[in-house]
Each structure stands twice: as C-alpha cells, then as structure tokens.
Design a protein around this motif. Structure first.
Motif, short mmCIF file in Angstrom:
data_model
loop_
_atom_site.label_atom_id
_atom_site.label_comp_id
_atom_site.label_asym_id
_atom_site.label_seq_id
_atom_site.Cartn_x
_atom_site.Cartn_y
_atom_site.Cartn_z
N CYS A 92 11.28 -19.75 0.78
CA CYS A 92 11.16 -19.06 2.06
C CYS A 92 11.71 -17.64 1.93
CB CYS A 92 11.90 -19.81 3.16
SG CYS A 92 11.26 -21.47 3.45
N ALA A 93 11.46 -17.01 0.80
CA ALA A 93 12.01 -15.69 0.55
C ALA A 93 11.40 -14.66 1.48
CB ALA A 93 11.73 -15.30 -0.90
N GLN A 94 12.17 -13.62 1.75
CA GLN A 94 11.67 -12.50 2.53
C GLN A 94 10.62 -11.76 1.70
OE1 GLN A 94 12.47 -11.70 5.78
NE2 GLN A 94 13.37 -13.75 5.65
N PRO A 95 9.76 -11.00 2.36
CA PRO A 95 8.74 -10.26 1.63
C PRO A 95 9.35 -9.34 0.58
CG PRO A 95 8.30 -10.20 3.99
CD PRO A 95 9.65 -10.83 3.81
N ASP A 96 8.69 -9.26 -0.55
CA ASP A 96 9.11 -8.36 -1.62
C ASP A 96 9.11 -6.93 -1.08
OD1 ASP A 96 8.82 -6.50 -3.82
OD2 ASP A 96 8.49 -8.25 -5.09
N PRO A 97 10.21 -6.18 -1.25
CA PRO A 97 10.26 -4.81 -0.73
C PRO A 97 9.12 -3.94 -1.24
CG PRO A 97 12.43 -5.51 -1.43
CD PRO A 97 11.49 -6.57 -1.88
N GLU A 98 8.70 -4.17 -2.48
CA GLU A 98 7.61 -3.38 -3.03
C GLU A 98 6.29 -3.71 -2.35
OE1 GLU A 98 5.49 -0.64 -5.29
OE2 GLU A 98 7.60 -0.83 -4.74
N ILE A 99 6.08 -5.01 -2.06
CA ILE A 99 4.87 -5.42 -1.35
C ILE A 99 4.88 -4.82 0.05
CG2 ILE A 99 3.58 -7.36 -0.41
CD1 ILE A 99 3.38 -7.09 -3.43
N LYS A 100 6.05 -4.84 0.69
CA LYS A 100 6.17 -4.26 2.03
C LYS A 100 5.81 -2.77 1.99
CE LYS A 100 9.43 -3.45 5.80
NZ LYS A 100 10.81 -3.68 6.31
N ARG A 101 6.30 -2.06 0.98
CA ARG A 101 6.01 -0.63 0.86
C ARG A 101 4.51 -0.40 0.67
NH1 ARG A 101 4.54 2.97 -2.54
NH2 ARG A 101 4.38 1.46 -4.26
N VAL A 102 3.89 -1.24 -0.17
CA VAL A 102 2.45 -1.09 -0.42
C VAL A 102 1.67 -1.28 0.87
CG1 VAL A 102 0.47 -2.14 -1.57
CG2 VAL A 102 2.55 -1.68 -2.86
N LEU A 103 2.00 -2.32 1.63
CA LEU A 103 1.26 -2.61 2.86
C LEU A 103 1.45 -1.52 3.91
CD1 LEU A 103 1.82 -6.46 3.25
CD2 LEU A 103 -0.38 -5.31 3.00
N VAL A 104 2.67 -1.05 4.07
CA VAL A 104 2.98 -0.09 5.14
C VAL A 104 2.59 1.34 4.76
CG1 VAL A 104 4.84 0.92 6.50
CG2 VAL A 104 4.80 -1.54 6.07
N GLU A 105 2.75 1.70 3.50
CA GLU A 105 2.54 3.09 3.11
C GLU A 105 1.21 3.33 2.38
OE1 GLU A 105 5.88 4.58 0.92
OE2 GLU A 105 7.35 3.71 2.30
N GLU A 106 0.81 2.40 1.54
CA GLU A 106 -0.35 2.65 0.69
C GLU A 106 -1.66 2.09 1.26
OE1 GLU A 106 0.03 4.59 -1.67
OE2 GLU A 106 2.10 4.46 -2.35
N TYR A 107 -1.60 0.94 1.91
CA TYR A 107 -2.84 0.34 2.42
C TYR A 107 -3.50 1.14 3.54
CZ TYR A 107 -3.65 -4.03 -0.12
OH TYR A 107 -3.99 -4.95 -1.07
N PRO A 108 -2.74 1.74 4.49
CA PRO A 108 -3.42 2.47 5.58
C PRO A 108 -4.38 3.56 5.10
CG PRO A 108 -1.16 2.03 6.20
CD PRO A 108 -1.29 1.61 4.77
#
Length: 666
Positions: free
Chosen positions: A17-33
């Motif tokens: 039940c780990a929290q989202p990987d910080p790198e994945i979070k960065r990709v979704l919030v900054e790179e995907y848009p």
C-alpha cells in the motif's frame, strides 16, 4: 470510503500500500499535461518531438499515442521507429497506411538487422505480405516464448489474407502442433481459424493425425483446431473429447463446439453432445447448446424432455437461459404463462420473451402486445419494445403492412417526439420500410435530427444517414454536407463508407475531458478496480500511465457511484462482456464527456479490459472484458488493465447482470 473485499487482501499483501512514487507523481503532474495537449490535438509532428524526451515513460506514451495519430511523413516516422527500436515505437506503425515499397523495405530489414526482428514481427502481423510469409516460414524457430509467439502470430496473421499453397499449409500446421504451448499453436493457426478457408485435403489429414498426439497445456490449440476441422469432420472433432468431459469442459471450448454444431450439424453424435452440454454449469454454454438445437426440429423433438427438465422448468437456472429453452422447443405455446412469468418486467429479458411469443402469436396479436408494451413508464422496457418492432416489422406479411401501415406510421411519428438517441438507432429498420415511412416523408428526418447534436449523438447520425442514403439521397445532400462540414471524424468516416460524396470540413479536435492530473498522482500507478456482482467479484489491475485520460474519467464516475446498478448490457460468448453505460444502460449512452483513444502496444488477450467506442476518439464510460484472445482489436481500442481475479465470474455473466458496487482500492 474504500472497501477491501476479502478476495483482494492477498493482492494487497503482494502489491503493498505504498504511496505513489515521487518520480511517477512528477511525471503525471508536470510532464503528462503538455504531452496530452499533443494527444488531444492529434498532432503527429508534436508527438514525434516527445519521442525524443529524456524520460522513458513519456517516450513510450508518445509512441503509443502515434498508433492512432496521422503523421505527414511516414518515411521519416519509420526511420525514427528504427532508431528507437522499442515495443511502443514499432506499434506506432501497426495501423499506418504503408506503401508496398515501404513493406518491401521492412522485409529487407529482417536479414540486414537481426536486432530489429522482435519489432518487425509486430508490424509484419499487421502489414506483412506473401513475401514476408515466405521469409518467416524459412526462419529457424526461436527457443523463447515471447519471440516464438510473435513469429507464430505474424505467420498466422499474414496467412489470413494470403492464399496458402499445400506446402505452406503443411509447414504451418506442423510448426503449430510441434509446440507444447497451446498459445503458440493458437498463434500459428490464427489465419486458418479466423478466415475459415477450407484446407487442402492432405493438409487436413496431417492436422488430424498430429492432433491425435497433441497434449498441450491449455485449450487454445484445441479450440482453434476444432473450428478448422468441424466444417467437414464434425463427429470426428466431437469424439476427440471424452463424453464425460463435456459437462465440465472449459467454457470457451464448449461454446466453440456448440457453435460448430449449429453451423455444421446436426449428426447422430452431435445430438448426444448437445444433451451433455445442457448439464454444463455455465449459462452461456447452455445457451449456445440450445441455439444449436434450434437449428433442427428433429433434434428439438428428441431432446424436448431434457430441454425442459434440465433448463426450461428449472427455477434455479438463469431466467435468460430458461427463455432460450422455451424458445427451443417445437410447441412453446402451452408454456405461454411460464414465458411471461420468467420474463416479468425485467427489460433485459423482454427480447427473449418476444422471440418465444412471436412463434405462436398471430401478427395482429403480436403487434398489439408491442403497442401495449410501448405504453410504459420504463424507458428500458420501451427501448426493447421499439427494438423488437423494428426487427419484426420488415418480416411481416404484405397484407398486414397494408392494413397497419398508417397506424404504425402514426405510432412512430409520436414516438419520435419523445424518444432518445438509443431508440432512434434501433428504429432504423422501420425507417427503411415504405409501408411505414413514405417517399414524401423526408421532412420527418429533418425535424427529428434537429433535436440532436454532434459529437454526443454521433450514433444517431451514423444510423439515420444510412437510411437517408438509401431512400432520400438527393433531398438529404445539403443536410449531409452541413453535418460533414462540422468535421466529426467518426461521422465523416461513416458517411464515406456509406457512399456519400461529402464536402469535408476541417477535422477539429474533440472537446476532450481534461484529467485532474493531481488527482491521478494520488492514485498508485496500478490501482485495483473491484466490480461486485451477485455472482462474485471481478478484480482488475489498472494501468494509469497507459490510459490516464480514460481512467481519470472513470475515477470521477466511481466517486459519484455512477456505475452502481448499471448492467452488462452486451455479452458475446467467446468474445466480450460489455457494460458501463451510465446514461441509458442499453449500450448507446455515455457519461457526458469524451476521452481520446489511448492505444498501446498491449495485446487483447483473455482477461484484458478495454474501452468501447463508436470510432477513434469517441470513448467514454463503457468498458469490456475479453473472453479470449482477439488480436484484431490491438491498437484500435484503449486497454485500461487486466482482470487478475474473477474470470470465472466474467465467464458466467449474461446480459442484464447488474454491478452491485464498483470501486477501486489504491
């Protein structure tokens, strides 16, 4: 509040039940848009810039987006694919319109650059020609599953469209049955299975001989071999399996055999097998067996008692299965009361009811039944009554059409003032009937279509435009051109396929729902979606990075409880179950938004979960789960994840089974 069913605890222990990987979070919030600005615009040149991105996740998603996005320079695109040589890059060529010269160039790369072969195989499966097939048949079979499966599928897929010589048939059959993995066998035989071409007698003899000593794990090979041989050797195929096996046989194989009997039977032995399949515990197997029995009155008579005592009169059986049994016997009139009791007011059972009742009702009585059923407050019951009227009317006698035509026309015109797009769609057969809609009735369609808008109601325009082309082509030209100029890709493709010579406007990007990227970042990369039915639970592992726009939309619906009590409205045995129509619950509704097609290099294997559409970039809330491998869907529909538990439940779903609760655990 999230619930944790007992069946998912093991999965959670494994996944954590780990929290989202910080790198994945960065990709979704900054790179995907910014990447999705290019996706929403279907801008191939902009997407090609993203394939040079330093982050591998962005590169992969950009390549995946290019599967369904046009590019200006296919040669340049091909060179970039070779440069990156990734699974996603090669998949971006699957659906492109390659020239014969480009396919020849791809063929030349096989010998010149062995490092490209895995990617080339995936493209050959979609784009290969006879030269490709000959080249691959000469290649030494690799000793690694993924590689061999790709080779087998490329050979099998190309063989679907090529006229095979005897030597080619023999070689494919021998390689297919030399494998101990049933999935490899299935891939080699894909073309023979799907194209349904008759084998050379010597090739058939070889297949039968090798099948006698074929003992792989899994049923995929047996299923394909059975369908290939059943047209000419039905009883031999049926005797290949022990009689006691039929009652507990794998669902997909049992349905394949029942459908084969329906197409190529009956025979003395097939009647025995159909009786055995009536004892199967899966409702879809029983329905397939009953539909095979319906093909022959003598078989119906011989199995009458078994049909009724095993299915028709048994209250523990699925109501839909019982209606199918009552539809199978020679004289269902004496069970009229049972038919109405079993169907009740359940809208998803009305089609089954109508199928039985019209066998013994007069045309007048059946018409009156439909008129009564149309007088209901239940939208779904009205929908199925309209659908039945549309399907039934073209087959009634000319005398009845003359007698009731004006009355039916008045009924239809009144209905057009109140019904929605779903009902318009299923009324199309009535629009084709001169006895109902006359040659001077074109204004009816202008008034009716004025109630609808693009893109929400694209299916209305797609269905009605076919009627207009057949009956009112000259009168409708101006209307059709005005619709085409709106630039709806799905509609314009349909208009062209129907024969309209349209004035095409600019293709404008759809007004897609924009994901809440921060919300997605709070979800783990692979959350579990739980679907609760009264038959059990289906648990799906979702792939957020592959289909973020689709999953973000579904998440908004899940939080609102929109999927609760929504049925699986469509079940095609040995293909899919489909549900998620949160608007109309009949298959023609949507969530009030549109998301783009999020194609990927993933394959449509059994248990994969995809998103339904009316064409590229028309996806919404409806989803489907695969019964079995169907590679012709690859790259054409969004894949959101895979069932990791509950495929036994998927196999038992019949139309009308409702989702009790649907939620996901992150």
């Amino acid at each position: 509040m999230y619930k944790i069913p007992a069946s998912i605890i093991i999965l959670l222990l494994i996944a954590g039940c780990a929290q989202p990987d910080p790198e994945i979070k960065r990709v979704l919030v900054e790179e995907y848009p910014p990447l999705y600005e290019a996706v929403f615009a279907r801008d191939g040149e902009m997407l090609l810039e993203f394939v040079d991105h330093p982050d591998s996740i962005i590169r992969a998603q950009a390549w995946s987006a290019l599967i369904q996005t046009p590019v200006e320079d296919t040669d340049l695109h091909l060179q970039k694919v070779m440069q990156y040589n990734s699974e996603q890059a090669w998949a971006s060529l699957w659906l492109k319109e390659l020239t014969a010269k480009q396919v020849d160039y791809l063929n030349s790369l096989w010998e010149e650059n062995p490092g490209l072969r895995p990617g080339l195989l995936s493209v050959y499966a979609e784009q290969g020609n006879e030269e490709t097939l000959n080249m691959l048949l000469e290649y030494e079979i690799p000793d690694e599953f993924e590689y061999e499966h790709a080779l087998a599928f490329a050979i099998g897929s190309i063989s679907r469209t090529v006229d095979l010589s005897l030597d080619q048939q023999l070689q494919i059959i021998q390689q297919a049955l030399a494998s101990s993995d049933s999935r490899i066998t299935q891939a080699y035989l894909y073309g023979m299975y799907r194209a349904r071409k008759e084998l050379h007698p010597d090739a058939k003899t070889e297949l039968i001989a090798l099948w006698d000593n074929y003992y792989p794990e899994g049923i995929e090979g047996d299923q394909f071999i059975a369908r290939i041989l059943m047209p000419t050797d039905l009883d031999m195929v049926l005797r290949h399996f022990a009689i006691e096996r039929y009652q507990t046989m794998d669902v997909q194989l049992a349905i394949e055999l029942a459908q084969g009997i329906a197409a190529h039977g009956p025979s003395e032995y097939s009647t025995v097998i159909l009786n055995a399949l009536l004892d199967h515990r899966n409702p879809n197997v029983i329905i397939a067996a009953l539909q095979a029995i319906q093909r022959n009155e003598d078989v119906q008579e011989r199995l009458f008692r078994d049909i009724m005592n095993k299915v028709g009169l048994m209250e523990y059986q699925e109501p839909l299965t019982r209606l199918e049994a009552l539809n199978t016997i020679n004289d269902p009139a004496r069970y009229q009361q049972v038919v109405f009791e079993v169907a009740g007011n359940d809208p998803y059972l009305q089609s089954g009811k109508y199928e039985v009742i019209r066998k013994f009702y007069s045309e007048n009585d059946f018409y009156n039944l439909l008129v009564r059923d149309l007088d209901t407050e239940s939208r779904l019951n009205k929908f199925y009554a309209i659908q039945e009227l549309g399907n039934w009317w073209p087959n009634v006698s000319e005398a009845f059409k003359q007698e009731k035509g004006e009355e039916a026309k008045e009924l239809i015109i009144n209905l057009l003032e109140e019904v929605d797009r779903s009902m318009i769609f299923v009324m199309s057969p009535l629009f084709m009937e001169p006895s109902v809609i006359g040659d001077d009735d074109y204004p009816i369609f202008e008034r009716m279509l004025a109630r609808f808008e693009l893109p929400e109601d694209v299916e209305v325009y797609q269905s009605v435009s076919q009627v207009l082309y057949a009956r009112f082509e000259e009168q409708a030209l101006q209307l059709i051109d005005s619709l085409a100029m709106q630039g709806n890709v799905a509609l314009n493709r349909t208009l062209i396929s129907q024969g309209w010579d349209i004035l095409q406007g600019n293709y404008y990007p759809e007004a897609f729902r924009t994901p809440d990227w921060n919300r997605l970042a709070k979800i783990t990369t692979n959350p579990y979606l739980v679907i609760e039915l009264d038959k059990g639970e289906i648990i799906i592992k979702l792939d957020v990075l592959s289909a973020p726009a689709t999953i973000a939309g579904m998440d908004s619906l899940l939080k609102a409880g929109a999927y609760d009590w929504v049925p699986f409205h469509r079940v095609v045995p040995n293909f899919v179950i489909q549900g998620g129509d949160v608007e109309t619950q009949d298959g023609f509704g949507g969530p009030g938004y549109v998301v783009p097609t999020e194609a990927s290099s993933n394959h449509y294997n059994r248990a994969m979960v995809g998103i339904a559409s009316a064409g590229t970039d028309t996806e919404g809330s409806q989803f489907f789960v695969m019964h079995q491998w169907k590679p012709h869907l690859n790259g054409r529909y969004t894949i959101i994840g895979e069932v990791v538990e509950g495929m036994d439940v998927v196999d038992r779903v019949v139309p009308g089974n409702k989702v009790i609760d649907m939620y996901w655990y992150r």
